[in-house]
Design a protein around this motif. Structure first.
Motif, PDB file in Angstrom:
ATOM      1  N   ARG A  58      11.674  17.068  39.835  1.00  0.00           N
ATOM      2  CA  ARG A  58      11.873  18.499  39.616  1.00  0.00           C
ATOM      3  C   ARG A  58      12.213  18.729  38.149  1.00  0.00           C
ATOM      4  O   ARG A  58      13.216  18.242  37.659  1.00  0.00           O
ATOM      5  CB  ARG A  58      12.966  19.064  40.507  1.00  0.00           C
ATOM      6  CG  ARG A  58      14.268  18.316  40.415  1.00  0.00           C
ATOM      7  CD  ARG A  58      15.290  18.886  41.389  1.00  0.00           C
ATOM      8  NE  ARG A  58      16.390  17.989  41.567  1.00  0.00           N
ATOM      9  CZ  ARG A  58      17.344  17.764  40.664  1.00  0.00           C
ATOM     10  NH1 ARG A  58      17.330  18.390  39.531  1.00  0.00           N
ATOM     11  NH2 ARG A  58      18.324  16.921  40.901  1.00  0.00           N
ATOM     12  N   ALA A  59      11.356  19.436  37.480  1.00  0.00           N
ATOM     13  CA  ALA A  59      11.629  19.789  36.085  1.00  0.00           C
ATOM     14  C   ALA A  59      12.470  21.055  36.075  1.00  0.00           C
ATOM     15  O   ALA A  59      12.214  21.985  36.848  1.00  0.00           O
ATOM     16  CB  ALA A  59      10.321  20.024  35.336  1.00  0.00           C
ATOM     17  N   PRO A  60      13.499  21.114  35.249  1.00  0.00           N
ATOM     18  CA  PRO A  60      14.323  22.325  35.201  1.00  0.00           C
ATOM     19  C   PRO A  60      13.542  23.467  34.565  1.00  0.00           C
ATOM     20  O   PRO A  60      12.574  23.245  33.843  1.00  0.00           O
ATOM     21  CB  PRO A  60      15.492  21.913  34.311  1.00  0.00           C
ATOM     22  CG  PRO A  60      14.927  20.866  33.424  1.00  0.00           C
ATOM     23  CD  PRO A  60      13.917  20.134  34.264  1.00  0.00           C
ATOM     24  N   SER A  61      13.965  24.695  34.869  1.00  0.00           N
ATOM     25  CA  SER A  61      13.330  25.821  34.189  1.00  0.00           C
ATOM     26  C   SER A  61      13.776  25.782  32.731  1.00  0.00           C
ATOM     27  O   SER A  61      14.901  25.418  32.423  1.00  0.00           O
ATOM     28  CB  SER A  61      13.736  27.136  34.849  1.00  0.00           C
ATOM     29  OG  SER A  61      15.137  27.284  34.801  1.00  0.00           O
ATOM     30  N   ARG A  62      12.884  26.115  31.845  1.00  0.00           N
ATOM     31  CA  ARG A  62      13.166  26.066  30.402  1.00  0.00           C
ATOM     32  C   ARG A  62      14.197  27.144  30.067  1.00  0.00           C
ATOM     33  O   ARG A  62      13.976  28.315  30.336  1.00  0.00           O
ATOM     34  CB  ARG A  62      11.880  26.304  29.639  1.00  0.00           C
ATOM     35  CG  ARG A  62      11.922  25.868  28.211  1.00  0.00           C
ATOM     36  CD  ARG A  62      10.545  25.958  27.597  1.00  0.00           C
ATOM     37  NE  ARG A  62       9.661  24.928  28.090  1.00  0.00           N
ATOM     38  CZ  ARG A  62       9.386  23.799  27.442  1.00  0.00           C
ATOM     39  NH1 ARG A  62       9.929  23.567  26.290  1.00  0.00           N
ATOM     40  NH2 ARG A  62       8.559  22.920  27.945  1.00  0.00           N
ATOM     41  N   LEU A  63      15.321  26.741  29.482  1.00  0.00           N
ATOM     42  CA  LEU A  63      16.401  27.669  29.148  1.00  0.00           C
ATOM     43  C   LEU A  63      15.993  28.568  27.990  1.00  0.00           C
ATOM     44  O   LEU A  63      15.359  28.121  27.040  1.00  0.00           O
ATOM     45  CB  LEU A  63      17.672  26.901  28.794  1.00  0.00           C
ATOM     46  CG  LEU A  63      18.245  26.018  29.898  1.00  0.00           C
ATOM     47  CD1 LEU A  63      19.452  25.239  29.382  1.00  0.00           C
ATOM     48  CD2 LEU A  63      18.644  26.856  31.104  1.00  0.00           C
ATOM     49  N   GLU A  64      16.378  29.805  28.068  1.00  0.00           N
ATOM     50  CA  GLU A  64      16.087  30.788  27.024  1.00  0.00           C
ATOM     51  C   GLU A  64      17.387  31.353  26.490  1.00  0.00           C
ATOM     52  O   GLU A  64      18.433  31.229  27.111  1.00  0.00           O
ATOM     53  CB  GLU A  64      15.233  31.935  27.607  1.00  0.00           C
ATOM     54  CG  GLU A  64      13.869  31.528  28.090  1.00  0.00           C
ATOM     55  CD  GLU A  64      12.903  31.228  26.962  1.00  0.00           C
ATOM     56  OE1 GLU A  64      13.108  31.739  25.844  1.00  0.00           O
ATOM     57  OE2 GLU A  64      11.952  30.470  27.189  1.00  0.00           O
ATOM     58  N   GLY A  65      17.332  31.994  25.357  1.00  0.00           N
ATOM     59  CA  GLY A  65      18.483  32.700  24.798  1.00  0.00           C
ATOM     60  C   GLY A  65      19.372  31.806  23.954  1.00  0.00           C
ATOM     61  O   GLY A  65      19.055  30.664  23.640  1.00  0.00           O
ATOM     62  N   ARG A  66      20.519  32.351  23.585  1.00  0.00           N
ATOM     63  CA  ARG A  66      21.483  31.661  22.744  1.00  0.00           C
ATOM     64  C   ARG A  66      22.321  30.731  23.609  1.00  0.00           C
ATOM     65  O   ARG A  66      22.853  31.128  24.632  1.00  0.00           O
ATOM     66  CB  ARG A  66      22.352  32.687  22.032  1.00  0.00           C
ATOM     67  CG  ARG A  66      21.516  33.614  21.153  1.00  0.00           C
ATOM     68  CD  ARG A  66      22.309  34.752  20.621  1.00  0.00           C
ATOM     69  NE  ARG A  66      23.209  34.266  19.563  1.00  0.00           N
ATOM     70  CZ  ARG A  66      24.109  35.033  18.974  1.00  0.00           C
ATOM     71  NH1 ARG A  66      24.258  36.286  19.333  1.00  0.00           N
ATOM     72  NH2 ARG A  66      24.881  34.528  18.025  1.00  0.00           N
ATOM     73  N   LEU A  67      22.469  29.482  23.157  1.00  0.00           N
ATOM     74  CA  LEU A  67      23.099  28.457  23.972  1.00  0.00           C
ATOM     75  C   LEU A  67      24.247  27.760  23.247  1.00  0.00           C
ATOM     76  O   LEU A  67      24.342  27.784  22.026  1.00  0.00           O
ATOM     77  CB  LEU A  67      22.061  27.412  24.384  1.00  0.00           C
ATOM     78  CG  LEU A  67      20.842  27.938  25.146  1.00  0.00           C
ATOM     79  CD1 LEU A  67      19.812  26.833  25.315  1.00  0.00           C
ATOM     80  CD2 LEU A  67      21.254  28.511  26.482  1.00  0.00           C
ATOM     81  N   SER A  68      25.074  27.122  24.042  1.00  0.00           N
ATOM     82  CA  SER A  68      26.191  26.322  23.552  1.00  0.00           C
ATOM     83  C   SER A  68      25.988  24.895  24.049  1.00  0.00           C
ATOM     84  O   SER A  68      25.672  24.671  25.217  1.00  0.00           O
ATOM     85  CB  SER A  68      27.497  26.898  24.110  1.00  0.00           C
ATOM     86  OG  SER A  68      28.578  26.092  23.779  1.00  0.00           O
ATOM     87  N   LEU A  69      26.172  23.917  23.150  1.00  0.00           N
ATOM     88  CA  LEU A  69      25.974  22.507  23.480  1.00  0.00           C
ATOM     89  C   LEU A  69      27.290  21.762  23.300  1.00  0.00           C
ATOM     90  O   LEU A  69      27.910  21.844  22.237  1.00  0.00           O
ATOM     91  CB  LEU A  69      24.905  21.897  22.562  1.00  0.00           C
ATOM     92  CG  LEU A  69      24.675  20.391  22.667  1.00  0.00           C
ATOM     93  CD1 LEU A  69      24.044  20.035  24.005  1.00  0.00           C
ATOM     94  CD2 LEU A  69      23.802  19.909  21.522  1.00  0.00           C
TER      95      LEU A  69
END
Length: 166
Positions: A58-69
């Motif tokens: 299962r590939a995750p849905s590609r994250l969009e927007g501003r992110l924190s790592l």
């Protein structure tokens, strides 16, 4: 604490200094040029990250927007390493594995060095970036009134306070 958008334990990335290989080539006309390619360690790391991300088919849905790592880096040995070098290879591998669109989406990056573990590993957590949570940082730099975390224009768009994402 809210559940992250994506979290996982990944292999320890190779050094960013050994990311590219340069090979001098000679053409039939006698000219020399330098060809750059990924090192075998970088190729293997990216393949391992893709396998971890897609575990269970299962590939995750590609994250969009501003992110924190947030990264907890547990190195394989006691050698001296620059923690900031981990982020480039890690971000590129996550993009190629389909976790996010582009590593330019990270507006907040935190790296902590953990204890040495055999083989090394990195614990990765990706959340939505919340500019309101960084007010103390802006105050510490004395720029809170100047909008330290102004919304960038362009592909990421405006930060939508109502939904907490763009």
């Amino acid at each position: 604490m809210k559940a992250p958008l994506w979290a996982g334990v990944l292999p320890f990335p190779p050094s960013a200094n050994a990311h590219w290989l340069n090979a001098v080539r000679k053409t039939k006309a006698g000219r020399h040029f330098t060809a750059r390619r990924l090192s075998p360690q970088a190729v293997a790391f990216r393949a391992e990250v893709a396998a971890v991300v897609r575990k269970g088919h299962r590939a995750p849905s590609r994250l969009e927007g501003r992110l924190s790592l947030v990264v907890l880096a547990q190195p394989p040995d006691l050698r001296r390493r620059d923690l900031d070098n981990l982020c480039k290879e890690l971000g590129d591998a996550l993009v190629l594995a389909g976790v996010l669109r582009d590593d330019v989406q990270f507006d907040d990056v935190r790296i902590v060095r953990g204890n040495v573990v055999e083989g090394g590993r990195v614990h990765v957590r990706i959340d939505r970036f919340d500019p309101r949570a960084t007010e103390n940082l802006a105050r510490a730099f004395g720029v809170a009134e100047n909008g330290l975390f102004a919304t960038p224009t362009g592909t990421l768009g405006a930060f939508d306070e109502a939904e907490g994402r763009n």
